[in-house]
Design an enzyme around this catalytic site. Structure first.
Site, short mmCIF file in Angstrom:
data_model
loop_
_atom_site.label_atom_id
_atom_site.label_comp_id
_atom_site.label_asym_id
_atom_site.label_seq_id
_atom_site.Cartn_x
_atom_site.Cartn_y
_atom_site.Cartn_z
N ASP A 1 31.13 45.17 50.18
CA ASP A 1 32.14 46.00 49.41
C ASP A 1 32.17 45.07 48.33
O ASP A 1 32.40 43.88 48.34
CB ASP A 1 33.43 45.78 50.29
CG ASP A 1 34.75 46.40 49.60
OD1 ASP A 1 34.91 47.51 49.41
OD2 ASP A 1 35.48 45.71 48.84
N LEU A 2 32.40 45.70 46.93
CA LEU A 2 32.72 44.92 45.67
C LEU A 2 34.18 44.27 45.80
O LEU A 2 35.09 45.07 45.83
CB LEU A 2 32.20 45.66 44.37
CG LEU A 2 30.88 46.26 44.43
CD1 LEU A 2 30.70 47.18 43.17
CD2 LEU A 2 29.81 45.19 44.59
N ASP B 1 33.35 51.86 45.97
CA ASP B 1 32.60 50.67 45.76
C ASP B 1 32.04 50.03 46.98
O ASP B 1 31.75 48.75 47.13
CB ASP B 1 33.37 49.62 45.10
CG ASP B 1 34.48 49.30 45.65
OD1 ASP B 1 34.76 49.90 46.73
OD2 ASP B 1 35.25 48.20 45.39
#
Length: 835
Positions: free
Chosen positions: A445-446, A488
């Protein structure tokens, strides 16, 4: 193998259904469901969902158009936005486009052009959106009961938006596209109507406008038509006539162009019909084989005869090709298949065969071809193989595109969530008991990507996602699989790898993303990522469990501070806090989505006027019949990056309360840092104000000092937009960030809230008292109002009043309470502070 897409074919003709299936069969993408009648098809759709529908026009008592309308109604078990392709027997371009738009059909393709189905389906599947067959209509009518009657009558064909003033009508028109504008232009509103018509047509000269005029005002009607009004209805009027006039006006241009096109088509067909009949019989075989290579092969597979189409297809001359082996002209990977097939035909294993092979052009590029082979024997019993070769390169490319769309994310080119589920399931099922094989799953996960998406826009966010995907490719070997799960979030399946090596791969990804510089216009910035890692072994090879473990590990990585890798272990599974945190986050999100909220309002006291100045809006959630406070649900929303959903709900309900309860003369709404920079925020506020007809100056928005200084330029721009809209703005908790007072003058806010930690101890701590006075003085010097929090007793209340602070907030003044309690306690609140 990936799941095949369910394709429902509705056609009364068995031959046409078979032709459609034959055209699509080689794709190996669809699972076909056939029905000859629309009612039979509806019975299927009541029971199950399909991925795509191809329908004819004459398919029973419910024709193809009305069958599409039924799908779009949302009453069936298939989604109402299921893609629909119509295949009619007669085709006229503009008429087809117009009618398809009315019935929300994705594409219209005549049966004679069915070879284009793969390309059409590829486009439809990659672009299909939510469908609605109703046209948008903007209604200006001051008489609300009359407006409700009009909207109810027009509801079948139009989605009506009702406003009561010309200014509101123009504002709505500038924000949305409407098929038609319907306005009351009777004599008492003549001038306002003319000005509105002028303004609308200045922005869109082709806008369809219908006006309601007085019964005998012929001159006025003529003036409106000269201004550009499409049509008018005289008052009093029959409501059914109004619907017909609106429908004709909204589709006027389509009708005019369609009728002209249809007339040309009929004329052209009439002229061509006689000549076509004469030529059809004689030239049918030639037309069918015009671009087809026809050849004869000997028993060695060498070319004995070939027609001129060969040279056009391959670039090789006819004479130079005679006597050479046919397999030599095909790609090396296809030669074994071709030679095996020819041998099987010669020995009698097969009578005929059809293959799709890559032919190598004389200029060294590949062309996909369809080759058909059949053995014949002449009078001397000599065996010969006849062959035809057709160019199917465009069709094959469309097939490959369809397969790619089914398995890949269109933005990044990575594999998609559907393919991820298939591959994870397949890999886990192959792990044998007592096997030493090890794999690994990474869930990525960004960190804080939403800030980029909101402050820079989704276009820049998409660029970042593409660059991140490229970084994955540079740091992960080709034998492993990379997926974009959604938004994302990414996943990586690492094959045949131990835990240590998997951890090193994950760390390299974190480092690569952290070191990479992303560019946006004149600015550059960095991001990071959090990674959850779990092993896939003979003791742990349930796909759902592995995914759950990776999700938990990712949750821990984010809760530990982000930009790191966490490897799942058994203690994680036994940690009830972590499990509860994940489940709680989803419960909070569901409560917001279902509007299970309750707003409380706390009075803000005006020291100078001795009355309530305005109210602060405070959110409570109702989960499992209990009232939950912000300190229990905001951390979960921040972890899930869903604070905009929270703020969106509060804005909607608070503005609605202001409209319904005059006691709420003005309310303050807190905004999170993420929501404040979200590009969806301002349009949402505007839409709520217009919907509930609330003046913007009755709304104050608050953001904390620490959140505002994180991106000062973006904060300045957003405050300016809110002020321009008419809303007020307040800096909350000022002093906690210990920023300089000069920063305060850079923000065009009307209110400054003194942090409650200073107010609470100001009577005992001279430093806190000095800070309260300083913030108040600087606020006044900048023409801003000061607001003191934590007014907990009468001594603090009187001290703040003596200092000259403008407003106060705290339990001594009033506790937060629902609107119903506020109304009943308002007299008490006012009395005890002014006595």
């Amino acid at each position: 193998m990936a799941r095949q897409l369910k394709l429902l074919i509705v056609n009364a003709s068995n031959e046409e259904r078979s032709a459609i299936k034959q055209t699509l069969a080689n794709l190996d993408v669809f699972n076909f469901i056939e029905r000859s009648d629309s009612q039979e098809a509806l019975h299927v759709l009541k029971q199950q969902a399909v991925d795509l529908i191809i329908t004819g026009l004459d398919v029973g008592k419910i024709d193809g158009w009305r069958f599409a309308r039924m799908v779009r109604s949302g009453l069936l078990n298939t989604p109402k936005n299921t893609p629909i392709v119509l295949i009619p027997p007669i085709y006229c371009e503009r008429i087809a486009e117009t009618t398809a738009r009315s019935y929300s059909i994705d594409a219209v393709l005549p049966f004679e052009r069915q070879e284009m189905l793969p390309q059409v389906l590829a486009n439809v599947l990659s672009t299909h959106l939510e469908k609605s067959s109703r046209l948008d209509l903007l209604l200006l009518e001051t008489d609300t009961p009359r407006a409700n009657e009009i909207c109810q009558h027009l509801a079948l064909n139009f989605a009506c938006k009702h406003v009561t003033t010309a200014n509101a009508a123009l504002s709505q028109f500038l924000q949305h596209q409407y098929a038609i504008v319907l306005l009351d232009a009777t004599a008492t509103r003549a001038e306002a109507a003319k000005e509105l018509v002028d303004s609308i047509l200045d922005h869109n000269p082709n806008q369809a406008i219908v006006t309601i005029i007085d019964n005998k005002d012929a001159d006025y009607a003529e003036q409106l038509l000269l201004l550009g009004v499409t049509d008018f209805v005289r008052a009093p009027y029959d409501i059914s006539m109004l619907g017909k006039v609106c429908d004709h006006a909204a589709r006027r241009e389509d009708f005019m162009v369609s009728y002209a096109e249809f007339a040309d088509k009929v004329s052209l067909l009439s002229k061509s019909e006689h000549r076509y009949k004469e030529l059809f019989s004689a030239h049918q075989r030639i037309l069918l084989h015009l671009n087809t290579v026809v050849m004869e092969l000997d028993t060695q597979g060498k070319i004995r005869f070939i027609n001129p189409a060969w040279e056009s297809l391959t670039g090789f001359g006819i004479k130079a090709s005679l006597g050479k082996s046919l397999s030599g002209y095909f790609d090396a990977q296809c030669r074994t298949t071709l030679q095996t097939t020819l041998n099987d035909i010669l020995v009698g294993k097969q009578q005929h065969a059809k293959l799709e092979l890559k032919l190598v052009h004389q200029q060294n590029h590949n062309i996909w071809t369809e080759c058909r082979f059949q053995m014949i024997k002449n009078s001397t019993n000599t065996a010969t193989i006849t062959a035809t070769v057709d160019n199917i390169h465009e069709r094959k490319q469309a097939e490959l595109q369809l397969r790619h769309l089914a398995l890949h994310d269109t933005l990044t080119g990575l594999h998609n969530r559907y393919y991820f589920d298939q591959q994870l399931q397949a890999l886990c099922s192959k792990v044998q008991p007592n096997s030493s094989t090890e794999h690994a799953l990474l869930y990525i996960d960004l960190d804080h990507f939403k800030i980029i998406n909101d402050s820079k826009g989704h276009q820049q966010g998409d660029i970042v996602l593409k660059e991140v995907s490229q970084l994955f490719g540079h740091n992960i070997d080709d034998e492993h699989l990379i997926f974009r799960i959604g938004g994302d979030e990414f996943a990586v399946i690492l094959k045949d790898i131990n835990l240590l090596d998997a951890h090193l791969v994950a760390e390299s990804i974190c480092v690569a993303i952290e070191k990479h510089t992303f560019h946006s216009e004149e600015h550059s910035y960095s991001i990071s990522c959090s990674i959850g890692l779990t092993q896939i072994t003979c003791d742990n090879h349930d796909a759902n469990e592995c995914l759950k473990q990776a999700d938990i590990a990712l949750y821990i990585a984010k809760s530990l501070g982000r930009n790191l890798v966490h490897c799942y272990n058994k203690e994680d599974a036994q940690n009830n806090t972590l499990q509860t945190g994940l489940e709680w986050g989803h419960s909070v999100r569901q409560a917001l989505q279902n509007n299970h909220i309750e707003l409380h309002y706390q009075a803000i006291w005006d020291f100078k006027k001795d009355t309530v100045a305005y109210y602060e809006t405070l959110l409570r959630l109702k989960i499992n019949d209990e009232l939950v406070y912000p300190n229990h649900f905001i951390p979960a929303l921040e972890l899930l990056n869903d604070t905009f959903l929270m703020d969106k709900c509060v804005i909607q309900h608070a503005i609605q309360d202001v409209a319904q309860h005059p006691e709420l003369n003005q309310v303050a709404i807190n905004l999170s840092a993420h929501s404040f920079l979200d590009e969806r925020l301002l349009p949402h506020i505007q839409a709520c104000l217009i919907e509930h007809q609330v003046p913007a100056e009755r709304i104050i928005f608050e953001i904390t000092e620490s959140a505002s200084i994180n991106n000062l330029s973006a904060t300045q721009a957003m405050i300016a937009k809110l002020n321009q809209l008419g809303c007020h703005f307040s800096i909350d908790d000022f002093g906690t960030g210990f920023s300089t007072f000069s920063y305060l003058k850079q923000l065009p806010a009307q209110h400054v809230k003194i942090d409650g930690s200073f107010v609470r101890d100001m009577l005992n701590d001279p430093i806190d008292l000095a800070l309260v006075k300083a913030v108040h003085d600087i606020s006044h010097s900048l023409d801003k109002r000061s607001v003191a929090e934590y007014v907990e007793n009468v001594d603090i209340f009187n001290a703040l009043k003596d200092i000259g602070v403008d407003y106060g907030q705290g339990y001594y003044i009033a506790k937060p309470m629902p609107i119903a309690s506020l109304k009943s306690n308002l007299t008490t609140i006012l009395a005890c502070k002014t006595s």
